[in-house]
Design a protein around this motif. Structure first.
Motif, PDB file in Angstrom:
ATOM      1  N   TYR A  41      26.946  94.390 -33.172  1.00 19.23           N
ATOM      2  CA  TYR A  41      27.777  93.583 -34.070  1.00 19.23           C
ATOM      3  C   TYR A  41      26.864  92.878 -35.055  1.00 19.23           C
ATOM      4  CZ  TYR A  41      30.341  89.568 -35.859  1.00 19.23           C
ATOM      5  OH  TYR A  41      30.909  88.638 -36.695  1.00 19.23           O
ATOM      6  N   PRO A  42      27.179  92.891 -36.330  1.00 19.18           N
ATOM      7  CA  PRO A  42      28.390  93.431 -36.964  1.00 19.18           C
ATOM      8  C   PRO A  42      28.219  94.850 -37.516  1.00 19.18           C
ATOM      9  CG  PRO A  42      27.258  92.018 -38.520  1.00 19.18           C
ATOM     10  CD  PRO A  42      26.413  92.028 -37.272  1.00 19.18           C
ATOM     11  N   THR A  43      27.107  95.475 -37.214  1.00 21.26           N
ATOM     12  CA  THR A  43      26.827  96.771 -37.838  1.00 21.26           C
ATOM     13  C   THR A  43      27.882  97.812 -37.486  1.00 21.26           C
ATOM     14  OG1 THR A  43      24.462  96.276 -37.680  1.00 21.26           O
ATOM     15  CG2 THR A  43      25.087  98.576 -38.090  1.00 21.26           C
ATOM     16  N   ASP A  44      28.241  97.904 -36.204  1.00 19.37           N
ATOM     17  CA  ASP A  44      29.134  98.975 -35.752  1.00 19.37           C
ATOM     18  C   ASP A  44      30.595  98.531 -35.618  1.00 19.37           C
ATOM     19  OD1 ASP A  44      26.880 100.594 -35.534  1.00 19.37           O
ATOM     20  OD2 ASP A  44      26.486  99.889 -33.490  1.00 19.37           O
ATOM     21  N   GLY A  45      30.874  97.274 -35.768  1.00 21.87           N
ATOM     22  CA  GLY A  45      32.250  96.796 -35.650  1.00 21.87           C
ATOM     23  C   GLY A  45      32.291  95.301 -35.477  1.00 21.87           C
ATOM     24  N   GLU A  46      33.456  94.721 -35.773  1.00 19.45           N
ATOM     25  CA  GLU A  46      33.611  93.277 -35.677  1.00 19.45           C
ATOM     26  C   GLU A  46      34.604  92.855 -34.607  1.00 19.45           C
ATOM     27  OE1 GLU A  46      34.570  91.682 -39.463  1.00 19.45           O
ATOM     28  OE2 GLU A  46      32.699  92.312 -40.415  1.00 19.45           O
ATOM     29  N   TYR A  47      35.188  93.814 -33.900  1.00 21.74           N
ATOM     30  CA  TYR A  47      36.187  93.511 -32.890  1.00 21.74           C
ATOM     31  C   TYR A  47      35.793  94.139 -31.564  1.00 21.74           C
ATOM     32  CZ  TYR A  47      38.906  92.037 -36.899  1.00 21.74           C
ATOM     33  OH  TYR A  47      39.325  91.404 -38.036  1.00 21.74           O
ATOM     34  N   VAL A  48      36.397  93.576 -30.511  1.00 26.72           N
ATOM     35  CA  VAL A  48      36.086  94.051 -29.165  1.00 26.72           C
ATOM     36  C   VAL A  48      36.346  95.542 -29.045  1.00 26.72           C
ATOM     37  CG1 VAL A  48      36.731  93.858 -26.742  1.00 26.72           C
ATOM     38  CG2 VAL A  48      36.544  91.792 -28.146  1.00 26.72           C
ATOM     39  N   GLU A  49      37.513  95.988 -29.510  1.00 20.22           N
ATOM     40  CA  GLU A  49      37.879  97.390 -29.354  1.00 20.22           C
ATOM     41  C   GLU A  49      36.894  98.302 -30.088  1.00 20.22           C
ATOM     42  OE1 GLU A  49      39.768  95.012 -30.413  1.00 20.22           O
ATOM     43  OE2 GLU A  49      41.440  94.785 -29.015  1.00 20.22           O
ATOM     44  N   ASP A  50      36.482  97.873 -31.297  1.00 23.53           N
ATOM     45  CA  ASP A  50      35.551  98.697 -32.076  1.00 23.53           C
ATOM     46  C   ASP A  50      34.207  98.839 -31.366  1.00 23.53           C
ATOM     47  OD1 ASP A  50      37.556  98.796 -33.928  1.00 23.53           O
ATOM     48  OD2 ASP A  50      36.743  97.154 -35.140  1.00 23.53           O
ATOM     49  N   LEU A  51      33.689  97.698 -30.881  1.00 28.02           N
ATOM     50  CA  LEU A  51      32.381  97.742 -30.226  1.00 28.02           C
ATOM     51  C   LEU A  51      32.441  98.552 -28.943  1.00 28.02           C
ATOM     52  CD1 LEU A  51      31.273  94.028 -30.740  1.00 28.02           C
ATOM     53  CD2 LEU A  51      30.426  96.045 -31.949  1.00 28.02           C
ATOM     54  N   MET A  52      33.543  98.396 -28.178  1.00 21.95           N
ATOM     55  CA  MET A  52      33.676  99.170 -26.944  1.00 21.95           C
ATOM     56  C   MET A  52      33.749 100.669 -27.243  1.00 21.95           C
ATOM     57  SD  MET A  52      33.891  97.138 -24.163  1.00 21.95           S
ATOM     58  CE  MET A  52      34.981  97.878 -22.964  1.00 21.95           C
ATOM     59  N   GLN A  53      34.528 101.026 -28.260  1.00 19.30           N
ATOM     60  CA  GLN A  53      34.673 102.445 -28.588  1.00 19.30           C
ATOM     61  C   GLN A  53      33.354 103.038 -29.068  1.00 19.30           C
ATOM     62  OE1 GLN A  53      37.786 103.236 -31.386  1.00 19.30           O
ATOM     63  NE2 GLN A  53      37.383 105.416 -31.485  1.00 19.30           N
ATOM     64  N   CYS A  54      32.648 102.289 -29.912  1.00 17.15           N
ATOM     65  CA  CYS A  54      31.366 102.800 -30.405  1.00 17.15           C
ATOM     66  C   CYS A  54      30.349 102.939 -29.272  1.00 17.15           C
ATOM     67  CB  CYS A  54      30.820 101.871 -31.487  1.00 17.15           C
ATOM     68  SG  CYS A  54      31.771 101.898 -33.015  1.00 17.15           S
ATOM     69  N   HIS A  79      56.018 101.656 -41.760  1.00 15.02           N
ATOM     70  CA  HIS A  79      55.141 102.120 -42.837  1.00 15.02           C
ATOM     71  C   HIS A  79      55.793 103.320 -43.522  1.00 15.02           C
ATOM     72  CE1 HIS A  79      51.542 103.678 -44.838  1.00 15.02           C
ATOM     73  NE2 HIS A  79      51.000 102.469 -44.637  1.00 15.02           N
ATOM     74  N   PRO A  80      55.764 103.356 -44.860  1.00 17.47           N
ATOM     75  CA  PRO A  80      56.450 104.462 -45.567  1.00 17.47           C
ATOM     76  C   PRO A  80      55.848 105.830 -45.267  1.00 17.47           C
ATOM     77  CG  PRO A  80      55.155 103.102 -47.078  1.00 17.47           C
ATOM     78  CD  PRO A  80      55.178 102.380 -45.778  1.00 17.47           C
ATOM     79  N   LEU A  81      54.560 105.879 -44.874  1.00 16.88           N
ATOM     80  CA  LEU A  81      53.930 107.175 -44.600  1.00 16.88           C
ATOM     81  C   LEU A  81      53.646 107.380 -43.119  1.00 16.88           C
ATOM     82  CD1 LEU A  81      51.397 107.302 -47.591  1.00 16.88           C
ATOM     83  CD2 LEU A  81      53.656 108.376 -47.423  1.00 16.88           C
ATOM     84  N   GLN A  82      53.181 106.333 -42.441  1.00 16.24           N
ATOM     85  CA  GLN A  82      52.783 106.482 -41.044  1.00 16.24           C
ATOM     86  C   GLN A  82      53.928 106.220 -40.053  1.00 16.24           C
ATOM     87  OE1 GLN A  82      49.055 104.583 -39.988  1.00 16.24           O
ATOM     88  NE2 GLN A  82      48.458 104.400 -42.154  1.00 16.24           N
ATOM     89  N   GLY A  83      55.086 105.817 -40.556  1.00 15.21           N
ATOM     90  CA  GLY A  83      56.189 105.521 -39.649  1.00 15.21           C
ATOM     91  C   GLY A  83      56.021 104.145 -39.010  1.00 15.21           C
ATOM     92  N   GLN A  84      56.523 104.001 -37.802  1.00 16.19           N
ATOM     93  CA  GLN A  84      56.492 102.705 -37.132  1.00 16.19           C
ATOM     94  C   GLN A  84      55.092 102.409 -36.582  1.00 16.19           C
ATOM     95  OE1 GLN A  84      58.464 101.460 -33.160  1.00 16.19           O
ATOM     96  NE2 GLN A  84      59.979 100.983 -34.734  1.00 16.19           N
ATOM     97  N   ILE A  85      54.547 101.244 -36.967  1.00 10.90           N
ATOM     98  CA  ILE A  85      53.224 100.820 -36.516  1.00 10.90           C
ATOM     99  C   ILE A  85      53.426  99.621 -35.587  1.00 10.90           C
ATOM    100  CG2 ILE A  85      50.969  99.938 -37.208  1.00 10.90           C
ATOM    101  CD1 ILE A  85      51.322 101.290 -39.881  1.00 10.90           C
ATOM    102  N   PHE A  86      52.812  99.681 -34.409  1.00  9.80           N
ATOM    103  CA  PHE A  86      52.988  98.640 -33.406  1.00  9.80           C
ATOM    104  C   PHE A  86      52.013  97.476 -33.650  1.00  9.80           C
ATOM    105  CE2 PHE A  86      54.938 102.298 -31.471  1.00  9.80           C
ATOM    106  CZ  PHE A  86      56.063 101.761 -30.853  1.00  9.80           C
ATOM    107  N   PRO A  87      52.323  96.307 -33.137  1.00  6.89           N
ATOM    108  CA  PRO A  87      51.510  95.107 -33.420  1.00  6.89           C
ATOM    109  C   PRO A  87      50.056  95.243 -32.996  1.00  6.89           C
ATOM    110  CG  PRO A  87      53.613  94.490 -32.442  1.00  6.89           C
ATOM    111  CD  PRO A  87      53.522  95.982 -32.344  1.00  6.89           C
ATOM    112  N   ALA A  88      49.780  96.011 -31.950  1.00  9.08           N
ATOM    113  CA  ALA A  88      48.402  96.098 -31.465  1.00  9.08           C
ATOM    114  C   ALA A  88      47.447  96.585 -32.540  1.00  9.08           C
ATOM    115  CB  ALA A  88      48.334  97.026 -30.253  1.00  9.08           C
ATOM    116  N   ARG A  89      47.993  97.323 -33.522  1.00 11.06           N
ATOM    117  CA  ARG A  89      47.136  97.857 -34.580  1.00 11.06           C
ATOM    118  C   ARG A  89      46.933  96.875 -35.722  1.00 11.06           C
ATOM    119  NH1 ARG A  89      48.751 103.548 -36.804  1.00 11.06           N
ATOM    120  NH2 ARG A  89      46.888 103.066 -38.037  1.00 11.06           N
ATOM    121  N   PHE A  90      48.006  96.164 -36.123  1.00 15.24           N
ATOM    122  CA  PHE A  90      47.866  95.361 -37.339  1.00 15.24           C
ATOM    123  C   PHE A  90      47.734  93.863 -37.098  1.00 15.24           C
ATOM    124  CE2 PHE A  90      52.472  95.831 -36.813  1.00 15.24           C
ATOM    125  CZ  PHE A  90      52.926  94.537 -36.981  1.00 15.24           C
TER     126      PHE A  90
END
Length: 989
Positions: free
Chosen positions: A691-704, A776-787
């Motif tokens: 952090y912060p090179t590879d991500g700024e959130y828990v999920e990003d760092l865990m995935q990387c 979302h007009p293109l992606q359809g329904q987006i759940f809160p966990a994403r945004f």
């Protein structure tokens, strides 16, 4: 002619006497009037009913009250005040006012104060200009400009019944509303006829007229009286009933300038009287001498009659003024039965029967079964009738479907042969004696230890539970200060808070550490109350307490289960995410770097499958210990599950530190293990993200880090690999979503879905949780966990949170208008909202805007959010609690310090996280955590909501463990409003 005039004067005097109000007050009411020297009457600026002009109290209601004063001799003092809410609160608490001159009786107010009969009937009518077109009813106001007063009930009535009317809400009251109609700025005004009539005359608005009455009926007003003065209510009602139509007409004419047509002139009336009365004059002259002859005899008879009447009046007054009940009976059937002849007012009150309904009837008809031997009273009547001897019957408890009497009777026989019973109601005394026995039993048999001290805090009484808990007997503690129980472990600040609370509030409860007689120190939960004597002085202190050692141990166990891995003792997944989030927040604030290591053991599965799970578990313990010994004290080590571990290195200023620790972990974990006589070998494959090179959130760092770990395995295992990709697809998607989220609100792409919450005991929907969805007009329904994380990072969470709260309250208002049951809506609150400082005002103003009761709004706060700044969170939550909003801790059990602050948070319920519910059928740990959490919550007086309920087995387990509310796919997915309404109709009805 003189005789004729005398005749008319005599007739006029008799008529005047007949029309003079004569109030008959009971002895209790007369006693009350004599005892109460002054009654405080509130007046405000409510013209023409009561107001102050030139320092003079006046108005219709004031004139009526002054008439009552003339009739009763009541002594009053007018107090001017314009704050209506404070006035209602004051009279309900018997403070400042005793009477409010005008008040509408409602069921809620009737619980806090008494009311007289309605004495003002105020019709609602429509006013227009005299030149305006014809209006027959309020429905003709559709499309017209109508003035209404701000905050007045008419605004709601017109919005509901005439939605097409253009309402002009004014803040200047009735005068402002009428002036707008008079000057053509509005087409009509709908309001109180009496008030409007008064101001039309005062303002000279001669171009206004009453166009039509409304269908809303009359607005009635009564006098509100403090609830502990029922006799005053009775006095006022009798006085109001005596006001003649002429008196009421005179008062109305004074204030409303109502004119009445003039009748015949005095000359015409006098002339007519002479013509009609001429024949009568001649007849009177004929009987004049005969009248003189009889005058002496009539005078003597009148004197005798007067003495008899005076004697009867004195007897009747004595009879009715007695505080004891008195009943007079006439014997029939040769003394075998008795008929009611008379009963005084006290007798009616004690027996709860009307004198008119029982006089002339047999006693056995009025009180069925009273002649049974077990009651004894009827037999006493028969004995007294036979021998004429006075008898006292100690107690008679009689009950049937109408009466319940517990009285003491004194029975004697009059010379006329009538039987008299004088009796007193001893129900209160008997109930008080029973309560004393009950309280004594509760005191002695209570499971809680109880001690009582005098005003000097010296022990004067203890119960058996006290001795069982402390080991001390009464003779060992009598006359001593309770501080002999102190262990020295309770802080001085706690004792200071205790005494401050007792002085200011008269009550304190909290945790103390005490010492038993054998020296054992234990925690106890104590509640201490102050007792005052009749003079308001402190007479005693009463303390009750229980040993909470088991509860504290259970809390510690739950905390351990919720936050630590049961095998290795390391942090578990939930605690890791919370702790990592805190480290990330600190890193953002201080511009520090962080390294996250994802560690997977090589060949562990072979060891576990070959040598058994027991040996595998021992190996995991050893690995956990070696990893912990390889990092710094400030670093975090956690076990995700299986053979996966996480290491978080904080406060990095040099990348070489990460390399050194990674090498140290590889070396330590790869060394030979000696476990239960077996030599075991394993090695770590480590993926590292920064952090912060590879991500700024828990999920990003865990995935990387996870991706880098697989790269390390593919390179031959037993080593580490840094995540080196400059820009990932995840980062690109995050930037795109943030940009499009900024436009989602304005483009109406957001919608609230509602997931039902079902009461276990009632088996019906009692609330819903509002969940946001992004179409979302293109992606359809987006759940809160994403945004939602993007919204929190970008600062969009504030306008998004306001939109969710306002939309939810607006929907509740719509449901209320549809007549749906009053179920609540739960709204999630983010950390930014909770700590922003304007959350309380936002909630209060939104509730007021949509006229929503606070009880229909519930706010859900995760324990992580509440613990970011506990002191500030507690202050804000306490204000929301006083407002009446329900508060829930969401995702309970996944935080790191909720139990430490749980008892301080003003919350009403806990929400059991779905991660515990999901495996409740198969995972013993989850089952234990769930059942323990429910039990702990109930001990603290909290309700428990379980989310993520998807199977009947989960439901049955939660019901068996007395969970209060269930939420999950077993009942319903989150639904848009229309589908939710269909669900409610099918489920609740």
């Amino acid at each position: 002619m003189k005789l004729l005039c005398f005749f008319y004067l005599l007739a006029f005097a008799l008529c005047a006497q007949a029309n003079t109000p004569h109030l008959k007050f009971s002895a209790d009411e007369l006693h009350w009037l004599a005892e109460n020297h002054e009654v405080r009457v509130r007046v405000s600026n409510f013209a023409p009913f009561h107001f102050v002009d030139n320092n003079t109290v006046q108005g219709i209601s004031v004139d009526i009250m002054n008439k009552i004063v003339e009739m009763t001799g009541l002594r009053i003092r007018y107090i001017h005040d314009s704050n209506w809410k404070d006035a209602l609160k004051a009279i309900s608490q018997h403070e400042k006012y005793d009477i409010l001159l005008t008040a509408k009786q409602t069921p809620e107010r009737a619980l806090q104060m008494g009311f007289t009969q309605d004495y003002l009937h105020l019709p609602w009518v429509i006013f227009t200009r005299t030149s305006a077109e014809l209006i027959n009813s309020e429905y003709d106001l559709d499309g017209k400009r109508v003035t209404v007063e701000a905050g007045y009930v008419m605004q709601k009535l017109l919005q509901k019944h005439v939605p097409g009317a253009e309402l002009i809400v004014v803040n200047g009251g009735t005068p402002d509303a009428l002036k707008r109609v008079s000057t053509g700025k509005a087409d009509a005004y709908v309001g109180n006829l009496t008030v409007a009539n008064y101001f039309i005359g005062r303002l000279g608005l001669n171009n206004l007229k009453v166009a039509a009455p409304t269908q809303f009926g009359d607005h009635t007003q009564a006098m509100a009286v403090r609830s502990d003065w029922p006799k005053l209510i009775s006095i006022l009602n009798k006085s109001l009933a005596q006001l003649s139509p002429q008196q009421r007409s005179e008062i109305s004419r004074r204030w409303l300038s109502v004119k009445y047509e003039q009748g015949y002139s005095k000359q015409e009336m006098f002339g007519t009287a002479i013509i009609i009365s001429a024949p009568l004059a001649f007849l009177l002259w004929l009987f004049y001498h005969w009248n003189q002859h009889l005058k002496t005899e009539i005078m003597l008879r009148n004197q005798l009659t007067t003495r008899l009447q005076d004697s009867e009046a004195r007897f009747r007054e004595l009879f009715q003024s007695m505080s004891s009940g008195v009943a007079i009976y006439e014997a029939v059937e040769n003394g075998r039965n008795f008929i009611f002849k008379d009963m005084n007012q006290a007798g009616e009150r004690i027996s709860n029967v009307s004198r008119d309904k029982i006089c002339g009837r047999l006693v056995t008809e009025c009180f069925p079964g009273v002649d049974k031997p077990e009651f004894g009273l009827f037999q006493i009547f028969q004995q007294v009738y036979q021998d004429g001897q006075y008898r006292f019957h100690p107690l008679t408890f009689y009950t049937d479907e109408h009466h319940k009497l517990w009285v003491e009777n004194k029975v004697f026989k009059l010379p006329s042969g009538e039987i008299v019973a004088v009796y007193d109601d001893v129900s209160a005394r008997k109930h008080a004696e029973a309560e004393v026995r009950l309280y004594a039993s509760v005191y002695e048999n209570s499971g809680e230890a109880i001690l009582i001290t005098d005003a000097n805090n010296k022990i004067i009484a203890i119960n058996e539970a006290f001795t069982r808990l402390t080991g001390y007997h009464f003779h060992e503690v009598e006359g001593k200060d309770p501080k002999i129980l102190a262990s020295g472990k309770t802080t001085p600040a706690t004792y200071q808070q205790l005494w401050q609370a007792l002085q200011e509030k008269g009550y304190w409860q909290g945790q103390l550490w005490d010492q038993q007689r054998d020296g054992k120190i234990y925690p106890k939960w104590a509640a201490i109350s102050v007792v005052h004597n009749e003079q308001g002085e402190i007479s005693n202190y009463v303390a009750s307490f229980t040993d909470i050692s088991e509860r504290i141990a259970a809390e510690q166990r739950i905390h351990q289960l919720a936050h630590n891995d049961t095998l290795t003792g390391l942090l578990n997944r939930f605690s890791l995410e919370e702790a990592l989030q805190q480290i990330l927040d600190q890193a953002r604030q201080n511009n520090h770097s962080i390294a996250l290591m994802f560690i997977d053991l090589d060949n562990f599965k072979n060891i576990n499958d070959t040598l058994g799970h027991h040996l595998g578990d021992e190996l995991l313990k050893a690995v956990a210990k070696r990893i912990s010994n390889s990092v710094r004290h400030s670093d975090i080590v956690a076990r995700l599950g299986g053979d996966e571990f996480i290491v978080v290195l904080s406060h990095l200023n040099d990348s070489q530190v990460t390399v050194n620790i990674a090498n140290k972990i590889v070396s330590a974990v790869s060394a030979l293990y000696q476990i239960n006589g077996q030599e075991l070998h394993t090695s770590p494959s480590i993926g590292i993200s920064l952090y912060p090179t590879d991500g700024e959130y828990v999920e990003d760092l865990m995935q990387c880090a996870d991706t880098a770990m697989y790269q390390a395995k593919s390179k031959g295992k037993c080593g580490y690999k840094f995540f080196a990709e400059e820009m990932t697809f995840v980062a690109q998607e995050r930037m795109l979503l943030e940009r499009e989220l900024r436009h989602a609100l304005s483009k109406n792409q957001l919608e609230l879905y509602y997931q039902p919450q079902v009461s276990v005991t009632q088996q019906k929907l009692i609330g819903v949780e509002a969940l946001i969805r992004w179409h979302h007009p293109l992606q359809g329904q987006i759940f809160p966990a994403r945004f939602i994380p993007i919204a929190e990072e970008s600062g969009l969470i504030q306008p998004l949170g306001r939109w969710i709260l306002e939309c939810a309250c607006q929907q509740v208002a719509a449901w209320r208008q549809m007549g749906l049951p009053d179920f609540y809506v739960a709204v999630n609150i983010s950390a930014h909202q909770l700590l922003s400082g304007d959350l309380f005002d936002l909630v209060k103003n939104t509730l007021a805007q949509y006229h929503i009761p606070p009880s229909q709004l519930e706010l859900e706060i995760t324990e992580t959010v509440a613990m970011q700044n506990p002191e500030q969170a507690i202050q804000i939550l306490e204000k929301l609690d006083k407002l009446g909003v329900s508060l829930t801790i969401d995702d309970f059990g996944t935080g790191y310090s909720s139990l430490a602050y749980l008892k301080r948070l003003p919350i009403h319920s806990l929400k059991l996280d779905q991660t515990f519910v999901r495996d409740i059928e198969t995972d013993a740990n989850d089952a234990a955590i769930s059942s323990a959490t429910i039990a702990l919550a109930h001990k603290l007086g909290l309700k428990v909501v379980a989310e993520g309920v998807e199977t009947t087995a989960q439901r049955d387990f939660l019901i068996q463990n007395e969970c209060d509310i269930l939420q999950g796919y077993l009942y319903s997915r989150p639904l848009p409003n229309k589908q939710l309404l269909d669900f409610i109709r099918q489920f609740n009805y």
